[in-house]
Design a protein around this motif. Structure first.
Motif, PDB file in Angstrom:
ATOM      1  N   ALA A  77       0.313  13.095  -0.134  1.00  0.00           N
ATOM      2  CA  ALA A  77       0.865  11.895  -0.769  1.00  0.00           C
ATOM      3  C   ALA A  77      -0.115  11.313  -1.776  1.00  0.00           C
ATOM      4  O   ALA A  77       0.288  10.824  -2.837  1.00  0.00           O
ATOM      5  CB  ALA A  77       1.222  10.866   0.299  1.00  0.00           C
ATOM      6  N   VAL A  81       0.596  10.376  -5.598  1.00  0.00           N
ATOM      7  CA  VAL A  81       0.342   9.051  -6.173  1.00  0.00           C
ATOM      8  C   VAL A  81      -0.501   9.203  -7.439  1.00  0.00           C
ATOM      9  O   VAL A  81      -0.237   8.554  -8.457  1.00  0.00           O
ATOM     10  CB  VAL A  81      -0.375   8.138  -5.159  1.00  0.00           C
ATOM     11  N   VAL A  89       6.811  10.206  -3.465  1.00  0.00           N
ATOM     12  CA  VAL A  89       6.013   9.715  -2.334  1.00  0.00           C
ATOM     13  C   VAL A  89       6.898   8.969  -1.341  1.00  0.00           C
ATOM     14  O   VAL A  89       6.876   9.246  -0.132  1.00  0.00           O
ATOM     15  CB  VAL A  89       4.885   8.759  -2.811  1.00  0.00           C
ATOM     16  N   SER A 297       1.863   4.846   4.942  1.00  0.00           N
ATOM     17  CA  SER A 297       2.607   4.212   3.851  1.00  0.00           C
ATOM     18  C   SER A 297       1.900   2.960   3.308  1.00  0.00           C
ATOM     19  O   SER A 297       1.719   2.840   2.094  1.00  0.00           O
ATOM     20  CB  SER A 297       4.027   3.917   4.354  1.00  0.00           C
ATOM     21  N   LEU A 300      -1.202   3.899   1.292  1.00  0.00           N
ATOM     22  CA  LEU A 300      -0.909   4.424  -0.041  1.00  0.00           C
ATOM     23  C   LEU A 300      -0.719   3.299  -1.056  1.00  0.00           C
ATOM     24  O   LEU A 300      -1.022   3.470  -2.240  1.00  0.00           O
ATOM     25  CB  LEU A 300       0.328   5.326  -0.002  1.00  0.00           C
ATOM     26  N   SER A 304      -3.006   3.423  -4.237  1.00  0.00           N
ATOM     27  CA  SER A 304      -2.400   3.483  -5.575  1.00  0.00           C
ATOM     28  C   SER A 304      -3.077   2.524  -6.567  1.00  0.00           C
ATOM     29  O   SER A 304      -2.942   2.691  -7.780  1.00  0.00           O
ATOM     30  CB  SER A 304      -0.901   3.189  -5.503  1.00  0.00           C
TER      31      SER A 304
END
Lengths: 361, 361, 361
Positions: A77, A81, A89, A297, A300, A304
């Motif tokens: 993932a 990203v 993603v 999640s 991320l 990001s």
């Protein structure tokens, strides 16, 4: 299978998959070899997990497995990203959650249930799992439900706050379940009770594992590493294969990538379910989906920030529907701490309904 | 009532209703006669069901009753599909589901609860019923939530896939509950335990039914046949009566047709609840709504393929709200396998809320 | 704290708050003094409640407390309805419901759970509370889901019908829980069982309350009166303070007013939770939110008929999301009648998620 044959095949498929990955242009060959290698490493991982679980207790073993399985997903993932493929993603996060709650858990219940009439696990842990799933759904539902009233900047802010809160919640959950209330949430005791129903079932205590504690941990690490590598190679080739077949990005992300990425959890959970260690099997399936929803999640969202496009927690209607629906049916089925083959069938039917819907959308 | 009087009235009302149906032009007279005949046949069906249930065990008896009651609905709905009145079909499916979950179950709990302080039934069966209800709601929710992203053709395809999966799920449920796990899901044992609370309650074992096993089955078939016939005649005349009163098609389909079509389940379930056989009463109410959601409704999707207009599973917001809300409150109330009069009141309040909303929409 | 000091401070802060309210122009001073007085009166109320609960039994004591606490909210809301500030009324109703279900219950579980490993209460009562919460959510969800299909007049009519049904449901619940099924729903017995786990925990039977039965009731009334007065004064000054800080009306109504208006429930519930009387603590938190949803809110629909602008039950998406989400997580956590500190954490995380969302909307 004869162990010598197994190890030979494992070595050979990994070698060939590596050669194909670096030197062979044909996607179909790379896809086939990576699949074969992945399946064998996943079987290896299942065996190593069971061995570690024997030494560590089911719950810690399940947690280790979920962590190692999801490390692969977190790495994949993060690459996505970095490429700015944020929709992919979110689709793969959705797919991992529903893949674990419906496919992995469903197959475990079905295959375990075909062998044992009724299987049981700690209902106190099941109750907490249900509440945590609901927390994860709420964390995704609130920004989606209010997104049309928020500006892009406010959506970012809200996503960061919620991501932070979910990570705090997950860390406190680890403290709670591993330290302060380990006793109430153990799956061992219940396992033993559950097995009294089945006089001839395998007794974990009487099995002597093939490997020592140290070797088991080493093999767990090594096989997790190769599962991650092969998963990534497979993902690299599967996109070309999938596009040739005309499938949408949403379907590929949510089903193909997720199924392959969770192969480790699959084989391990089903393996344990068929040994009547349903507590450990549920811990892998449900624990893995909780870890993705409450840790991978949200992490991320923060990761990001280091790249050009920030990711928010606003999922699409289709994704949110899939996660909510999976959480509700898995909660309803697991709540009583007792399972059978038909409950596995219900989970698989919901998985097929969602799969068809995602394929058509 | 004196049996001789009852049979005389039953015969007379059926004869007059038939004569009115074929030869009398006035809708009000036909409506009144069909209503009277239907109520009497429904009472007869209730008695026959109880007698068969005595011989067959509560669960199989409940299943037979639900099947026979819903056969009537399937026939009526097939005629509506042939006429292309698909909105009316969906409204009557919705009405049958919520009518069974809220009105039939609510009245059973209320009247049973006014006589017995607490009534109980098999909580394992209740837990499975809850999961099956959720499966039915998911089957309706997914196509509705994604419908705006799908073309008409894709909606057809998705509806056919989901309908097929729900029917497979229902057939496997019958195999599970009737064959492989009959023992766990029996309502008998729990009934007896429930009755220990109430020293003076009727003991089913000590009652000698009026009819032999063969005669009971025959009377079950005969009264189901006449209930279906009278329901259809009533539906034929009620539309004209309803339109004269200025009611909408949605309200007529979801409430009037459903109440009359489920009169059989009503009387049978309440009858059993007042005899403290709550397990059998719940089986009729919940089992009937599950059968409509998981078998009758999907079957109509396939049946519609033989006629000019295909039917999909995309229900309106109002219908979906009604089904989801009913499933949630019925699940919350029935989950613990123990009921009382106030839980019946809650179900009836939700029924009245939905009835008011459908009347106004 | 030394009792003499406490009473002196209570008297002084109330006197100064009154003087500031009538004679002082500065909002900040009035805000600080009203806050201090409110906190002290809330502590007093908590002590009086516990004393009355000792004489009356936990459940009746909890009910009295919820009633007295909500009397203040009903009065404040009536003033808001008179001014036509209907959005503020709905926001404060929402805030009171989620404040009780998430903040009060969350803090009670957290602080109680930090002192006692596991706390328990009557699961039969918990099951009924869950169903009632669901009924309240349905009462708000149905008009909102169908509102776009209804005219303004039809929305009024539907709101009045639903309001009437909810009030009837609430009155029948009082009859059920206080009269016909008092025995099943008592929290006392379970409390005692729960305390067996903790050898050194306070035994309610062995505590001799400081006040007689009559004095306890008098002090309950007096402190409720002053809590209401100080809440109102605080609300009067807090709006100016909040607007100076740039907060939205929705956030102020749903969080600031609700937190202050529920200060009484807060201190009383946490106080009881820390004495391991979790049954009474839950009764205050959940009972209070149920009373607002099933009695205060519907009553305001009828009260609004006496003023120029009628109020309906159509809440905004944000409000409905907040209430539904709170009801689901509180239901999931309280269903088994057993709590711990981590379940408190989950409730507080959801409260913070909703608070952030409301702040940004």
């Amino acid at each position: 299978m004869n162990p010598r044959w197994f190890y030979s095949l494992l070595f050979l498929s990994t070698l060939l998959s590596g050669l194909a990955h670096w030197f062979w242009p044909g996607e179909a060959v790379r896809f086939t070899l990576a699949s074969l290698s992945l399946i064998l490493w996943a079987a290896m991982l299942g065996k190593a997990t069971e061995s570690v679980a024997h030494y560590a207790g089911d719950r810690l073993g399940g947690f280790l497995n979920a962590t190692f399985g999801n490390a692969a997903e977190l790495i994949i993932a993060t690459f996505l990203v970095r490429e700015g493929l944020l929709d992919m993603v979110k689709a793969s996060i959705t797919g991992s959650i529903i893949g674990n709650l419906l496919l992995v858990l469903g197959l475990s219940l079905l295959f375990g249930g075909l062998k044992y009439r009724v299987q049981s696990f700690n209902p106190v842990l099941a109750g907490h799992n249900v509440s945590l799933m609901l927390l994860a759904v709420i964390g995704l539902f609130v920004p989606a439900a209010l997104s049309f009233q928020l500006s892009a900047g406010e959506r970012e802010t809200l996503s960061l706050i919620i991501a932070g809160l979910l990570i705090i919640g997950y860390i406190l959950w680890l403290i709670f379940s591993m330290i302060t209330h380990k006793r109430e949430l153990t799956v061992d005791q219940k396992e033993v009770e559950g097995e009294k129903d089945e006089a001839l079932s395998a007794n974990p205590a009487s099995e002597t594992p093939d490997w020592s504690k140290g070797l088991s941990i080493l093999l767990l690490l090594v096989s997790t590493f190769f599962v991650a590598i092969q998963s990534e190679w497979l993902v690299g080739s599967i996109e070309a294969v999938a596009h040739a077949l005309g499938w949408s990005e949403l379907f590929v992300g949510a089903f193909l990538i997720a199924i392959i990425g969770n192969a480790a959890e699959h084989s391990a959970a089903i393996f344990l379910a068929m040994k009547n260690r349903m507590g450990a099997a549920v811990e892998i399936a449900v624990g893995s989906s909780l870890q993705i929803a409450l840790f991978v999640s949200p992490a991320l969202v923060f990761i990001s920030l280091f790249f050009q496009k920030p990711m928010n927690l606003v999922f699409t209607t289709a994704e949110l529907t899939a996660v909510a629906v999976s959480a509700f049916i898995a909660a309803s089925i697991s709540r009583d701490g007792s399972t059978n083959w038909y409950e596995g069938v219900m989970l698989l039917i919901v998985y097929l309904i969602l799969g068809s819907a995602f394929y058509l959308v």
